[in-house]
Design a protein around this motif. Structure first.
Motif, PDB file in Angstrom:
ATOM      1  N   GLY A 106       0.824  -1.213   0.000  1.00 34.83           N
ATOM      2  CA  GLY A 106       0.000   0.000   0.000  1.00 34.83           C
ATOM      3  C   GLY A 106       0.856   1.260   0.000  1.00 34.83           C
ATOM      4  O   GLY A 106       0.392   2.331  -0.394  1.00 34.83           O
ATOM      5  N   LYS A 123      -4.982   2.024  -8.659  1.00 32.52           N
ATOM      6  CA  LYS A 123      -6.217   1.246  -8.443  1.00 32.52           C
ATOM      7  C   LYS A 123      -6.049  -0.166  -8.987  1.00 32.52           C
ATOM      8  O   LYS A 123      -5.473  -0.358 -10.072  1.00 32.52           O
ATOM      9  N   GLY A 144       1.121   4.425  -4.019  1.00 34.28           N
ATOM     10  CA  GLY A 144      -0.064   3.679  -3.604  1.00 34.28           C
ATOM     11  C   GLY A 144      -1.323   4.247  -4.220  1.00 34.28           C
ATOM     12  O   GLY A 144      -1.268   5.118  -5.098  1.00 34.28           O
ATOM     13  N   GLU A 145      -2.460   3.749  -3.741  1.00 29.24           N
ATOM     14  CA  GLU A 145      -3.744   4.076  -4.333  1.00 29.24           C
ATOM     15  C   GLU A 145      -4.093   5.557  -4.147  1.00 29.24           C
ATOM     16  O   GLU A 145      -4.057   6.078  -3.032  1.00 29.24           O
ATOM     17  N   TYR A 172      -6.193   8.108  -0.987  1.00 24.93           N
ATOM     18  CA  TYR A 172      -6.167   7.592   0.383  1.00 24.93           C
ATOM     19  C   TYR A 172      -4.817   7.895   1.006  1.00 24.93           C
ATOM     20  O   TYR A 172      -3.790   7.885   0.329  1.00 24.93           O
ATOM     21  N   ARG A 178      -4.173   3.326   3.413  1.00 23.67           N
ATOM     22  CA  ARG A 178      -3.787   2.326   2.412  1.00 23.67           C
ATOM     23  C   ARG A 178      -3.197   1.088   3.063  1.00 23.67           C
ATOM     24  O   ARG A 178      -3.368  -0.026   2.580  1.00 23.67           O
ATOM     25  N   ARG A 213      -7.270  -0.398   3.197  1.00 19.65           N
ATOM     26  CA  ARG A 213      -7.482  -0.552   1.761  1.00 19.65           C
ATOM     27  C   ARG A 213      -6.829  -1.854   1.302  1.00 19.65           C
ATOM     28  O   ARG A 213      -5.749  -2.212   1.769  1.00 19.65           O
ATOM     29  N   THR A 258      -4.766  -4.296  -1.306  1.00 17.34           N
ATOM     30  CA  THR A 258      -3.635  -4.060  -2.211  1.00 17.34           C
ATOM     31  C   THR A 258      -3.402  -5.299  -3.072  1.00 17.34           C
ATOM     32  O   THR A 258      -3.916  -6.377  -2.776  1.00 17.34           O
TER      33      THR A 258
END
Lengths: 438, 438
Positions: free
Chosen positions: A201, B224, B264-265, B268, B273, B277, B279
């Motif tokens: 992440g 994503k 990362g995403e 967020y 993350r 979230r 991964t």
């Protein structure tokens, strides 16, 4: 078969030029070949390079007689993956009319045809051999040798057998070769391997990033190479050339490869893609955990080997510059990218109708009972472009292998019928050359 | 330090559960731990599974007294890449207040804290141990054991130390874990390795195709995950939860990882993350030539390991189905794709304010002189969700490691101060539990 025994000996030497541990074996192959040529009356010289020696040999029967220069290489590709060989790569065996060993086709077996053809031959032709041990690593030292020894190498024609016939029972003359640009790409992320739970992440993942790079190098839908400027030097084949081309049996090729489609660049036939279009292929990739079972690691680094086959008038150095600049521009934030240039070779086109090509065509037709077909080849022999520039004489590319010879792969082989007919055609070429000149 | 000597012995057993060659060593670790527990008055049982045994032990001091079930694992991750270890992974050493060895933090060292805490302890608490040897390969046999032995495992609270403190000197209670879905992907092209010159332009290249797959799995720009339906089960953290979260020192994390950005995403924070979230990370990749120098091969096959960390309420099986279907749909013509499911684990959220969590918070505050912080963790302990469902009692996740412990990486370590204070807090928890109940 008398010519076979020494060839088995030659093939049993594991002269893998890319492997530092086999340096002694590579040298042994050069010395072995030198001894065989001496026995045929050649004067031989072993020229040291920083890596593997160049063997030069000559047999001058008469000043002013036509002179043939034969080029070949005594080094071979690595044998891995070893477990896929049905018989050991350096224990040559004959089975069902085929000779199996690493180097059987590329190039010891084909080179040997030029040696064996001289046995008992009395044609008044001067013969020179230029044999290197670094072809499989891109001939780093041969070009300088060729440029510095133009006088020594002077000849009326260069003969090279380091390729393939178009199909079984199809004598073949080749007038074009692709070039090569080979890179190694290293990608680093975090300073150490990370646990994918604790850091997934926020951590760069060099494997994921290699995937992004690969997808940006070649378009999945069109098969186009996406490096800006990559196609700029590409010269389309002439209409006359296309008329010379034999037709490719695509269904047979699919069966041979065990595939249902022949993936490649949109808008070009498979034959054109193989002979006259440049390609890009990753040749190796590594990163993270490759063992049994699972390991939840985000590796600190990953890498790949990446090569491009080039066509006239692309230049390997210029393409390497373009590729490197593009890769560096693509490298996402959080990663460090390094590109290492492993080797290159220029593409080459020769005249399919030069006098020695015509002579070899006659020799082939006499031996095979049918005229040769004219082809380009997808592979690269880096020195051909060098010899063409340095000596300025016609080059005859007479491939004795077949497309299914498993070059650079397990179970490499050479069909003995092609070796025998190759030897006969080369002998006949020498006789015709002595009788008629060029 | 009296507790240290036996731990060094425990750590010197190379109980790598994923390696078939180490099966005997894994068993030896279970037997060793059983002997130590017997010496503390436990009755032990070794339950065989098709792979590595489950160790169950209990010390019942009084029917009706509060009962604690401790879960841990005696298996460890593989040690490769071995050459990056500064001291051998199975020759534990103490240096600058840190204990270095594979398993020091994950999980032998943390498990040992629960054993050592009982030494000379007279609190009237019944204690049970459930220790497995398959955590690092996804606990394939523990869930069935838990479901079939609910009565035996019955307890008032489950204690688990197999995680990390949020930061040094920061006592930490964890109330959430991510889940895991781990796949292995194999991609085949032609039936055999091919020469990139002879076939480049018509041959499928599984390495290139892995690149296309990777690029379609995770968007380079947004981070994503692109598997359709992947995010559907994701439950956003509540406002109350967010208020509980400590703040992450992003600059310190960057320094620790040696990176300039934390990729990362999009949308967020790094902390969200990591904790809340899901991964996706490739954990390994292979194909073609990985040796020295160059080899111009188009390999017949290539593969990768691919894992996803999941959050509530994603289900590992459902995610594996989605990923497999997506990968198969993406597989370009000319390739054969196979997906192997290696293991999974459900994500879990527990109540940060359950009575035993409150009791452990008091124990931590007494030992450290400061109240604990409340965290989720990015990692996965597959059995936690199983224990939660089967026993229906509160679970206390007391991580004694640190984020820089090098879990699953070279030079794994445990800070001795955390081991000592962990032991003290666990002892104090037992005392408080005996005195006050729940």
């Amino acid at each position: 078969m008398k010519v076979l025994e020494p060839l088995l000996e030659f093939l049993s030497i594991p002269s893998v030029s890319t492997d530092p541990a086999r340096k002694g074996e590579v040298r042994r192959a050069a010395l072995w070949l030198g001894e065989r040529l001496k026995a045929l009356g050649f004067a031989t010289e072993l020229h040291e390079t920083p890596l593997h020696p160049i063997l030069y040999a000559e047999r001058i029967v008469e000043e002013g007689a036509p002179t043939v220069l034969v080029y070949g290489h005594y080094d071979v590709q690595p044998e891995d993956p070893l477990e896929l060989w049905e018989t050991p790569p350096f224990a040559p065996v004959v089975k069902d009319g085929r000779l199996y060993a690493r180097g059987a086709s590329d190039d010891k077996g084909q080179l040997w045809a030029h040696v064996a053809a001289l046995e008992g031959l009395s044609a008044r032709v001067n013969v020179k051999f230029l044999v290197e041990g670094e072809e499989e690593i891109g001939s780093p030292h041969l070009p300088a040798f060729v440029r510095e020894n133009r006088e020594k190498l002077r000849a009326d024609v260069v003969l090279i057998s380091d390729g393939a016939m178009f199909a079984p029972h199809t004598p073949t003359l080749t007038y074009g070769l692709r070039g090569l640009c080979y890179l190694e790409v290293h990608l680093k992320g975090a300073r150490r391997d990370l646990h994918s739970g604790a850091f997934g992440g926020v951590a760069p993942n060099p494997i994921q990033a290699l995937g992004w790079l690969l997808a940006r190098l070649k378009d999945e839908r069109t098969g186009k190479i996406l490096i800006p400027g990559f196609y700029e030097g590409v010269r389309p084949p002439s209409e006359e050339e296309r008329r010379l081309w034999p037709s490719l049996d695509e269904e047979a090729l699919k069966r041979e490869l065990g595939v249902e489609v022949l993936p490649g660049e949109e808008g070009y036939s498979p034959l054109e893609r193989l002979w006259a279009r440049p390609t890009l292929d990753p040749n190796g990739i590594w990163g993270g955990y490759q063992g049994e079972g699972s390991k939840t690691v985000i590796p600190a680094e990953a890498g790949m080997k990446l090569s491009m086959r080039l066509v006239p008038d692309q230049d390997p150095e210029a393409v390497a510059d373009l590729a490197e600049a593009y890769l560096k521009a693509l490298c996402p934030p959080g990663y460090q990218l390094a590109v290492k240039r492993l080797h290159g070779g220029k593409p080459v086109l020769t005249d399919p109708h030069s006098p020695p090509m015509r002579l070899m065509a006659r020799a082939l037709e006499e031996v095979w009972g049918r005229p040769p077909v004219y082809t380009r080849e997808g592979g690269t022999i880096p020195v051909v472009a060098e010899l063409k520039e340095a000596l300025g004489v016609p080059i005859v590319l007479l491939g004795l292998g077949l497309p299914d010879d498993n070059l650079h792969a397990p179970n490499e082989k050479l069909d003995l019928v092609n070796l025998e007919k190759g030897i006969a055609a080369i002998r006949r070429f020498h006789e015709l050359l002595a009788q008629e000149g060029l």
